[in-house]
Scaffold this motif. Structure first.
Motif, PDB file in Angstrom:
ATOM      1  N   LYS A  18     -17.520   5.567   5.851  1.00 50.61           N
ATOM      2  CA  LYS A  18     -17.914   4.253   6.353  1.00 50.61           C
ATOM      3  C   LYS A  18     -17.660   3.145   5.333  1.00 50.61           C
ATOM      4  N   LEU A  19     -17.832   3.463   4.066  1.00 47.76           N
ATOM      5  CA  LEU A  19     -17.738   2.447   3.018  1.00 47.76           C
ATOM      6  C   LEU A  19     -16.325   2.265   2.477  1.00 47.76           C
ATOM      7  N   SER A  20     -15.446   3.208   2.759  1.00 47.17           N
ATOM      8  CA  SER A  20     -14.092   3.149   2.197  1.00 47.17           C
ATOM      9  C   SER A  20     -13.119   2.535   3.201  1.00 47.17           C
ATOM     10  N   TYR A  21     -11.895   2.288   2.724  1.00 41.40           N
ATOM     11  CA  TYR A  21     -10.847   1.758   3.593  1.00 41.40           C
ATOM     12  C   TYR A  21      -9.501   2.146   3.010  1.00 41.40           C
ATOM     13  N   GLY A  22      -8.473   1.958   3.827  1.00 40.76           N
ATOM     14  CA  GLY A  22      -7.115   2.209   3.354  1.00 40.76           C
ATOM     15  C   GLY A  22      -6.860   3.674   3.059  1.00 40.76           C
ATOM     16  N   LYS A  23      -6.171   3.920   1.951  1.00 39.41           N
ATOM     17  CA  LYS A  23      -5.769   5.270   1.570  1.00 39.41           C
ATOM     18  C   LYS A  23      -6.965   6.200   1.447  1.00 39.41           C
ATOM     19  N   LEU A  24      -8.003   5.749   0.755  1.00 38.38           N
ATOM     20  CA  LEU A  24      -9.178   6.591   0.541  1.00 38.38           C
ATOM     21  C   LEU A  24      -9.864   6.928   1.863  1.00 38.38           C
ATOM     22  N   LYS A  25      -9.913   5.972   2.774  1.00 41.15           N
ATOM     23  CA  LYS A  25     -10.555   6.201   4.071  1.00 41.15           C
ATOM     24  C   LYS A  25      -9.831   7.299   4.839  1.00 41.15           C
ATOM     25  N   ASN A  26      -8.498   7.247   4.821  1.00 39.79           N
ATOM     26  CA  ASN A  26      -7.716   8.274   5.521  1.00 39.79           C
ATOM     27  C   ASN A  26      -7.893   9.642   4.875  1.00 39.79           C
ATOM     28  N   GLN A  27      -7.948   9.666   3.554  1.00 37.49           N
ATOM     29  CA  GLN A  27      -8.155  10.943   2.865  1.00 37.49           C
ATOM     30  C   GLN A  27      -9.489  11.565   3.266  1.00 37.49           C
ATOM     31  N   ILE A  28     -10.551  10.748   3.191  1.00 38.45           N
ATOM     32  CA  ILE A  28     -11.893  11.264   3.505  1.00 38.45           C
ATOM     33  C   ILE A  28     -11.993  11.659   4.978  1.00 38.45           C
ATOM     34  N   LYS A  29     -11.337  10.886   5.835  1.00 37.85           N
ATOM     35  CA  LYS A  29     -11.426  11.157   7.276  1.00 37.85           C
ATOM     36  C   LYS A  29     -10.927  12.561   7.611  1.00 37.85           C
ATOM     37  N   TYR A  30      -9.761  12.918   7.077  1.00 37.35           N
ATOM     38  CA  TYR A  30      -9.203  14.229   7.416  1.00 37.35           C
ATOM     39  C   TYR A  30      -9.965  15.367   6.744  1.00 37.35           C
ATOM     40  N   VAL A  31     -10.455  15.135   5.539  1.00 37.52           N
ATOM     41  CA  VAL A  31     -11.274  16.165   4.890  1.00 37.52           C
ATOM     42  C   VAL A  31     -12.585  16.344   5.655  1.00 37.52           C
ATOM     43  N   PHE A  32     -13.176  15.231   6.088  1.00 42.87           N
ATOM     44  CA  PHE A  32     -14.438  15.296   6.838  1.00 42.87           C
ATOM     45  C   PHE A  32     -14.252  16.050   8.152  1.00 42.87           C
ATOM     46  N   LEU A  33     -13.207  15.688   8.902  1.00 41.21           N
ATOM     47  CA  LEU A  33     -12.967  16.354  10.186  1.00 41.21           C
ATOM     48  C   LEU A  33     -12.671  17.840   9.996  1.00 41.21           C
ATOM     49  N   GLY A  34     -11.807  18.148   9.036  1.00 40.46           N
ATOM     50  CA  GLY A  34     -11.460  19.547   8.797  1.00 40.46           C
ATOM     51  C   GLY A  34     -12.661  20.368   8.365  1.00 40.46           C
ATOM     52  N   THR A  35     -13.468  19.799   7.450  1.00 46.15           N
ATOM     53  CA  THR A  35     -14.647  20.518   6.954  1.00 46.15           C
ATOM     54  C   THR A  35     -15.691  20.698   8.060  1.00 46.15           C
ATOM     55  N   ALA A  36     -15.930  19.639   8.837  1.00 47.16           N
ATOM     56  CA  ALA A  36     -16.934  19.714   9.908  1.00 47.16           C
ATOM     57  C   ALA A  36     -16.551  20.756  10.949  1.00 47.16           C
ATOM     58  N   ILE A  37     -15.288  20.717  11.378  1.00 46.00           N
ATOM     59  CA  ILE A  37     -14.843  21.690  12.392  1.00 46.00           C
ATOM     60  C   ILE A  37     -14.863  23.105  11.822  1.00 46.00           C
ATOM     61  N   GLY A  38     -14.393  23.248  10.578  1.00 47.43           N
ATOM     62  CA  GLY A  38     -14.340  24.578   9.964  1.00 47.43           C
ATOM     63  C   GLY A  38     -15.714  25.210   9.835  1.00 47.43           C
ATOM     64  N   PHE A  39     -16.683  24.454   9.293  1.00 45.29           N
ATOM     65  CA  PHE A  39     -18.022  25.020   9.099  1.00 45.29           C
ATOM     66  C   PHE A  39     -18.765  25.200  10.425  1.00 45.29           C
ATOM     67  N   PHE A  40     -18.613  24.245  11.336  1.00 48.94           N
ATOM     68  CA  PHE A  40     -19.322  24.355  12.613  1.00 48.94           C
ATOM     69  C   PHE A  40     -18.827  25.560  13.412  1.00 48.94           C
ATOM     70  N   CYS A  41     -17.506  25.693  13.496  1.00 49.98           N
ATOM     71  CA  CYS A  41     -16.954  26.816  14.266  1.00 49.98           C
ATOM     72  C   CYS A  41     -17.184  28.148  13.545  1.00 49.98           C
ATOM     73  N   GLY A  42     -17.088  28.131  12.220  1.00 50.41           N
ATOM     74  CA  GLY A  42     -17.311  29.369  11.476  1.00 50.41           C
ATOM     75  C   GLY A  42     -18.753  29.828  11.532  1.00 50.41           C
ATOM     76  N   ALA A  43     -19.673  28.876  11.749  1.00 50.70           N
ATOM     77  CA  ALA A  43     -21.099  29.226  11.794  1.00 50.70           C
ATOM     78  C   ALA A  43     -21.455  30.075  13.007  1.00 50.70           C
ATOM     79  N   THR A  44     -20.556  30.176  13.997  1.00 57.97           N
ATOM     80  CA  THR A  44     -20.858  31.010  15.178  1.00 57.97           C
ATOM     81  C   THR A  44     -20.915  32.491  14.815  1.00 57.97           C
ATOM     82  N   ASN A  45     -20.451  32.848  13.608  1.00 57.51           N
ATOM     83  CA  ASN A  45     -20.571  34.240  13.150  1.00 57.51           C
ATOM     84  C   ASN A  45     -22.034  34.653  12.989  1.00 57.51           C
TER      85      ASN A  45
END
Length: 456
Positions: A18-45
């Motif tokens: 929310k606080l970042s923009y530009g290059k840093l915002k895009n970097q955090i966005k993809y890491v956030f989405l990847g991490t959230a999906i990975g941990f949420f889906c993996g937690a079904t174990n």
């Protein structure tokens, strides 16, 4: 506890997003989405582990994490793969070397010492290794960079060399050309331009930044100028950090960007395109922008990574100081030239005054001679009227044999004597003029003469 840490880390990533923009915002966005999906889906174990009859059907989506993060690395400069590879190889060599050294040392000493002595030896050996670990790691890292990442190592060395050499230039034009050539030839970018503030009379900073030197531009740089009031320059002055064209394009493509903001960013990009810039780096000293380095794409078409920008930051600070020194040198040179011109004018004025003074002296001398001549003619002619006629009359009577009476002779001699005394008095007054100011009086027809009459 595990889920707490996962949730908290995602929360921190979300705040940063929310606080970042530009290059840093895009970097955090993809890491956030990847991490959230990975941990949420993996937690079904966990459901089956706790006898909850829900199969781990979402496990397949854990692979999304391995897509988002590499995409962020490659597309948005989250990580320089070459640098990561360099670090990985360095750590492998370091751990293998240290592990081998420890194994050999302990194996060789274990059978020859008692347990107590061996423990003391092992402790001392480990402490020695810990002390030597950092310099040994740096040696390995330097070796890997030189021999595995040769191009990148040379590139960084050039930047460091540039930061040291810019201080040697004090002429603004020479400095500008050196900076541009260093970027285009040694750092190997397709184009480069250096913008510096225009100089008004008196060497005041103007309201435009002009191209001081350039190479590889697609248009005539002599016609390029950037007003400090346009969005491009205002953003540079406000942010005081590099402008990256790719980041600006990403902001435009984001649905969250307001239409007005998009229009402003488009204007900035168009200004950058005037100098074919992919990156614009402000050269800042004392919180003032002394110049802007506009860099085109790399010849290799590789993206600029975070380590590049760290080095650009180092170089830009050195360049800013060099530009400041060059500006001061120009001001000093201008002051010297002005002094020389002023001195030349003073010499000319002095010569004119000297010539005028000489003319006045000559005129005064001529006037003085004229006044003296008039005075002498007037004062001496009068007594001569007594002397010459009487002497001529006596001479005439003597030649004719005419009788000369005593009374006549005494009168003639008396008049001649009176005239002679008068002339002697005039000569005395002439001699006295050196010690007193001469009195100038009117003669006839506007002529002036020196008063030799003694006030009579």
């Amino acid at each position: 506890m595990f889920f707490y840490y996962v949730a908290y880390s995602l929360f921190l990533l979300f705040l940063s997003l929310k606080l970042s923009y530009g290059k840093l915002k895009n970097q955090i966005k993809y890491v956030f989405l990847g991490t959230a999906i990975g941990f949420f889906c993996g937690a079904t174990n966990y459901f089956l582990w706790f006898d909850i009859p829900i199969p781990p059907i979402l496990n397949i989506f854990v692979s999304v994490y391995t897509i988002f993060v590499p995409y962020a690395i490659l597309r948005h400069r989250l990580l320089d793969v070459d640098i990561a590879l360099s670090k990985l190889i360095t750590y492998i060599i370091f751990l293998f070397s240290f592990g081998t050294l420890i194994f050999l040392a302990l194996s060789a000493t274990y059978k020859h010492f008692s347990n107590d002595i061996f423990l003391i030896f092992a402790t001392g050996f480990f402490l020695s290794l810990l002390i030597a670990a950092k310099p040994f790691f740096e040696i390995i890292e330097e070796y890997v960079r030189k021999n595995i990442l040769k191009t990148k190592y040379a590139y960084h060395e050039v930047l460091r060399e540039l930061s040291l050499n810019v201080a040697a230039y004090i002429n603004l034009k020479e400095l500008s050309n050196f900076i541009v050539l260093s970027f285009t030839e040694n750092i190997e970018v397709k184009s480069c331009a250096l913008l510096v503030s225009e100089r008004l009379p008196g060497y005041l900073e103007g309201f435009k930044y002009l191209v001081s030197a350039s190479k590889g531009l697609s248009r005539d740089s002599n016609k390029l100028g950037f007003s400090i009031f346009n969005p491009f320059m205002k953003t540079i002055f406000k942010e005081l950090k590099p402008l990256i064209k790719e980041d600006l394009e990403n902001i435009i493509s984001s649905p969250a960007t307001h239409l007005t903001g998009k229009k402003e960013i488009i204007k900035i990009i168009r200004e950058m395109e005037k100098v074919d810039a992919e990156v614009c780096i402000p050269c800042i000293t004392k919180n003032k922008v002394k110049g802007i380095i506009c860099i085109g794409a790399k010849n290799s078409n590789e993206i600029f990574v975070s380590e590049d920008f760290e080095l650009f930051d180092l170089v830009s600070k050195q360049i800013a100081v060099a530009l400041e020194n060059a500006f001061l040198n120009e001001i000093n040179n201008a002051a010297i030239v002005k002094q020389i011109k002023t001195s030349g004018k003073l010499i000319t004025v002095y010569q004119e005054l000297k010539d005028a003074q000489a003319g006045l002296i000559k005129a005064e001398r001529t006037a003085s001679i004229s006044q003296m001549k008039t005075a002498l003619l007037h004062e001496i002619n009068n007594p001569l009227q007594f002397i010459l006629p009487n002497l001529q009359l006596i001479n005439k009577k003597l030649k004719s044999g005419e009788e000369i009476t005593k009374e006549f002779l005494e009168k003639a001699i008396s008049l001649a004597e009176e005239g002679t005394i008068r002339i002697r008095e005039i000569m005395r007054r002439l001699d006295a003029l050196e010690d007193q100011e001469a009195k100038i009086i009117d003669y006839v027809d506007g002529q002036k003469m020196i008063d030799l009459s003694g006030g009579k």
